[in-house]
Design a protein around this motif. Structure first.
Motif, PDB file in Angstrom:
ATOM      1  N   ASP A 201     -66.465  29.961  14.796  1.00  0.00           N
ATOM      2  CA  ASP A 201     -67.781  30.192  14.943  1.00  0.00           C
ATOM      3  C   ASP A 201     -68.555  28.930  15.262  1.00  0.00           C
ATOM      4  O   ASP A 201     -68.700  27.965  14.620  1.00  0.00           O
ATOM      5  N   THR A 227     -65.701  30.528  19.332  1.00  0.00           N
ATOM      6  CA  THR A 227     -66.554  31.696  19.734  1.00  0.00           C
ATOM      7  C   THR A 227     -67.929  31.282  19.779  1.00  0.00           C
ATOM      8  O   THR A 227     -68.444  30.511  19.332  1.00  0.00           O
ATOM      9  N   LYS A 228     -68.725  32.289  20.391  1.00  0.00           N
ATOM     10  CA  LYS A 228     -70.277  32.367  20.441  1.00  0.00           C
ATOM     11  C   LYS A 228     -70.671  31.186  21.304  1.00  0.00           C
ATOM     12  O   LYS A 228     -71.657  30.630  20.915  1.00  0.00           O
ATOM     13  N   ASP A 230     -71.755  31.247  24.091  1.00  0.00           N
ATOM     14  CA  ASP A 230     -73.062  31.877  24.868  1.00  0.00           C
ATOM     15  C   ASP A 230     -74.313  31.672  23.930  1.00  0.00           C
ATOM     16  O   ASP A 230     -75.397  32.134  24.634  1.00  0.00           O
ATOM     17  N   LEU A 231     -74.157  31.455  22.725  1.00  0.00           N
ATOM     18  CA  LEU A 231     -75.546  31.300  21.962  1.00  0.00           C
ATOM     19  C   LEU A 231     -75.996  29.745  21.771  1.00  0.00           C
ATOM     20  O   LEU A 231     -77.167  29.601  21.421  1.00  0.00           O
ATOM     21  N   SER A 263     -66.601  33.433  24.671  1.00  0.00           N
ATOM     22  CA  SER A 263     -67.584  34.456  24.172  1.00  0.00           C
ATOM     23  C   SER A 263     -67.132  35.730  24.500  1.00  0.00           C
ATOM     24  O   SER A 263     -66.796  36.119  25.253  1.00  0.00           O
ATOM     25  N   SER A 264     -66.856  36.266  23.180  1.00  0.00           N
ATOM     26  CA  SER A 264     -66.263  37.565  23.136  1.00  0.00           C
ATOM     27  C   SER A 264     -67.436  38.696  23.841  1.00  0.00           C
ATOM     28  O   SER A 264     -67.009  39.702  24.339  1.00  0.00           O
ATOM     29  N   LYS A 265     -68.645  38.202  23.973  1.00  0.00           N
ATOM     30  CA  LYS A 265     -69.682  39.168  24.668  1.00  0.00           C
ATOM     31  C   LYS A 265     -69.538  38.950  26.146  1.00  0.00           C
ATOM     32  O   LYS A 265     -69.676  39.981  26.819  1.00  0.00           O
ATOM     33  N   ARG A 366     -78.830  36.720  17.707  1.00  0.00           N
ATOM     34  CA  ARG A 366     -78.561  37.746  18.800  1.00  0.00           C
ATOM     35  C   ARG A 366     -78.849  37.066  20.171  1.00  0.00           C
ATOM     36  O   ARG A 366     -78.184  37.729  21.153  1.00  0.00           O
ATOM     37  N   ARG A 368     -79.636  33.159  22.609  1.00  0.00           N
ATOM     38  CA  ARG A 368     -79.556  31.637  22.547  1.00  0.00           C
ATOM     39  C   ARG A 368     -80.289  31.014  21.503  1.00  0.00           C
ATOM     40  O   ARG A 368     -81.506  31.432  21.243  1.00  0.00           O
TER      41      ARG A 368
END
Length: 560
Positions: A201, A227-228, A230-231, A263-265, A366, A368
């Motif tokens: 993460d 991952t993540k 995009d945050l 990004s898994s999203k 949830r 950025r």
């Protein structure tokens, strides 16, 4: 029989003892025996065995036993080679049995496709429970593999059920799996030839990077998936982030093939991971988290019918630690390869291990991240200490990050700033250090959450760990370091705030060292690391390290 036959051929040619009556007209031979001796051209390096001694040539005229002939040596070598082949075949067969035993998903025991727990109907509070009537109905129609256990059904509807207990875990439900149990499920990987997909993460890079990952991975190749991404704050240069991740990974001395920022999203970077797995896969076991597995299947489904079919019964994903309780086999490749979603190793040093299950969603960002910097004009005016900030900066103040972190500023420069990156739901409050204890006791569960509510605050053990930090820096125009809080986020420490930096900045003889005291719950860990380059400013101050030709060749590449 072979040595005996050779000894007969190599003996002096004469009539057999049994042949005393014969017809000379029928059998014409020389009546005077002629001796023929064979001499080996190779030197004898090893002593003759009993078998060789028994078939060697008879002594004649004082001559000793002859060395083994090339024919004898060849046959003896063949016998040894065949014996070695049998031993190697047995050892290989044994290793294959052990591997199949380690990786095999028990077909006799049907497991929940959401978490991997064996299905059962006896204990409603245990993993894998299914209503008996539903179980019997599905069993009658041979559809047990399409069943979700009761816990997974609740998780899929947003319920928070604590899955991992112990190690300071906050009691919030049935304690299903211990940290040692989860680690044991993966311990066999170091002895197998597998391809490992390790997920980290980016918001909690140090906290989610298993400290003893080499104990599990061994020398196996690793695809590192971050991952993540995009945050991360807007305008973050992923080239800088990728280089930063590779630098951090190289220090861990792992066999990393490549690094992927994903990004898994939004599915950013997933295509590159799929390509790498397809290139490297050889019936491999892939250690991954369920959200990534689902994103992976979604991308693979575009060209692989097997992956498209596997998406119908995909693993459950949730914010609860230890959602996956057993290996979940997924037939994701048309060529017959297997993908395994395995249980993650529970990290007891993260904040998620100490908060109540109802507070877990607060810890999950949830959207950025946006850094909150201190000091700032708003904070100064609210506390009525604008004049003090102007002259002494943060010195003598304490900053609370929810009810989970307290930072006492002991000695910093007048223009030093701290920027917090983490969940927006965690409010940040600053008070003078001499009033910090009273403020925490009064506001815990109210302003300072988690824990949420006075009832949970009564059982809260407090901030038991204190770590005093001495952060040295060389360049005042770039962050000195990050203070990362496991399972939460990080604080960027700038010796001189960008907003207050002067063009002709010159620290002169100023001691280039900052002193902080950080309090966290037990056993949460605190990491001091090189600053992560985020936002537009990160690309401006980040410096790429010059590499030698050998480093450039061996260094894993990053992709996004």
């Amino acid at each position: 029989m072979a040595p005996k036959t050779l000894s007969t051929l190599l003996s002096p040619i004469c009539l057999p003892h049994q042949l005393t009556h014969f017809n000379p007209s029928v059998l014409k031979i020389y009546t005077k025996p002629t001796r023929i001796f064979c001499k080996s051209t190779k030197s004898q390096k090893t002593p003759l065995s009993e078998t060789q001694l028994s078939v060697s040539m008879p002594e004649a005229d004082g001559a000793g036993a002859a060395a083994p002939t090339p024919g004898e040596q060849f046959l003896e070598g063949q016998k040894a080679f065949e014996a070695a082949k049998l031993v190697m075949k047995a050892a290989k067969k044994k290793r294959r049995r052990e591997k199949q035993k380690a990786l095999k998903v028990n077909s006799a025991v049907v497991c929940c496709y959401g978490c991997g727990a064996p299905l059962q109907t006896s204990d409603q509070e245990a993993p894998g429970y299914v209503d008996p009537d539903t179980y019997e109905l599905k069993k009658r129609h041979h559809q047990l593999r399409t069943l979700l256990c009761g816990r997974c059904r609740l998780l899929s509807h947003g319920h928070m059920i604590t899955a991992v207990g112990g190690n300071g875990g906050y009691p919030g439900g049935k304690q299903f799996v211990s940290a040692e149990g989860l680690r044991e499920k993966l311990s066999h990987l170091r002895h197998e030839r597998v391809l490992i997909v390790k997920l980290v993460d980016i918001v909690d890079f140090n906290g989610s990077f298993l400290a003893r990952v080499r104990d599990l991975a061994g020398a196996n190749p690793i695809i590192l998936v971050v991952t993540k991404v995009d945050l991360l704050p807007k305008e973050t240069d992923l080239n800088c982030v990728g280089d930063w991740v590779v630098e951090a990974t190289t220090k861990k001395k792992l066999n990393v093939l490549s690094v992927h920022l994903t990004s898994s999203k939004s599915l950013v970077g997933i295509t590159g991971v799929v390509s790498e797995i397809q290139k490297e896969k050889k019936g491999s076991v892939n250690v991954g988290k369920s959200a990534f597995i689902n994103a992976l299947l979604k991308m693979m489904a575009q060209w692989d019918p097997a992956a498209a079919a596997a998406r119908k019964y995909k693993p459950i994903q949730s914010a609860v630690p230890g959602t996956t309780l057993g290996p979940i086999q997924i037939d994701a490749f048309l060529g017959g390869g297997k993908l395994f979603d395995t249980p993650g190793v529970h990290l007891h040093h993260r904040q998620a291990a100490v908060v109540h299950s109802e507070d877990l969603p607060i810890l999950a960002p949830r959207s950025r991240l946006r850094g909150q910097s201190f000091p700032n004009a708003k904070t100064a005016s609210e506390n009525g200490v604008a004049d003090k900030f102007e002259s002494n900066g943060l010195n003598g103040f304490s900053i609370f990050w929810g009810g989970l972190v307290r930072i006492d500023v002991l000695k910093v420069l007048p223009d030093t700033s701290l920027t917090f990156y983490g969940p927006k739901a965690l409010q940040i409050h600053m008070v003078p250090t001499d009033k910090a204890d009273e403020f925490y006791e009064k506001e815990l569960g109210v302003l300072l959450t988690p824990p949420t509510g006075k009832e949970k605050a009564k059982d809260w053990k407090g901030l038991e760990i204190l770590r005093e930090l001495q952060i040295k820096f060389e360049d005042a125009e770039r962050p000195a370091s990050d203070v990362a809080i496991s399972g939460l986020g990080w604080i960027a420490v700038e010796p001189v705030s960008r907003s207050r930096r002067k063009p002709d900045l010159n620290l002169g003889e100023t001691v280039k060292e900052l002193h902080l005291a950080v309090y966290v719950p037990k056993p949460v860990e605190i990491f001091v690391r090189p600053p992560l380059p985020v936002g537009k400013a990160g690309a401006e101050w980040y410096q790429y390290r010059e590499l030698t030709e050998k480093e450039e060749e061996l260094r894993p590449k990053w992709h996004y």
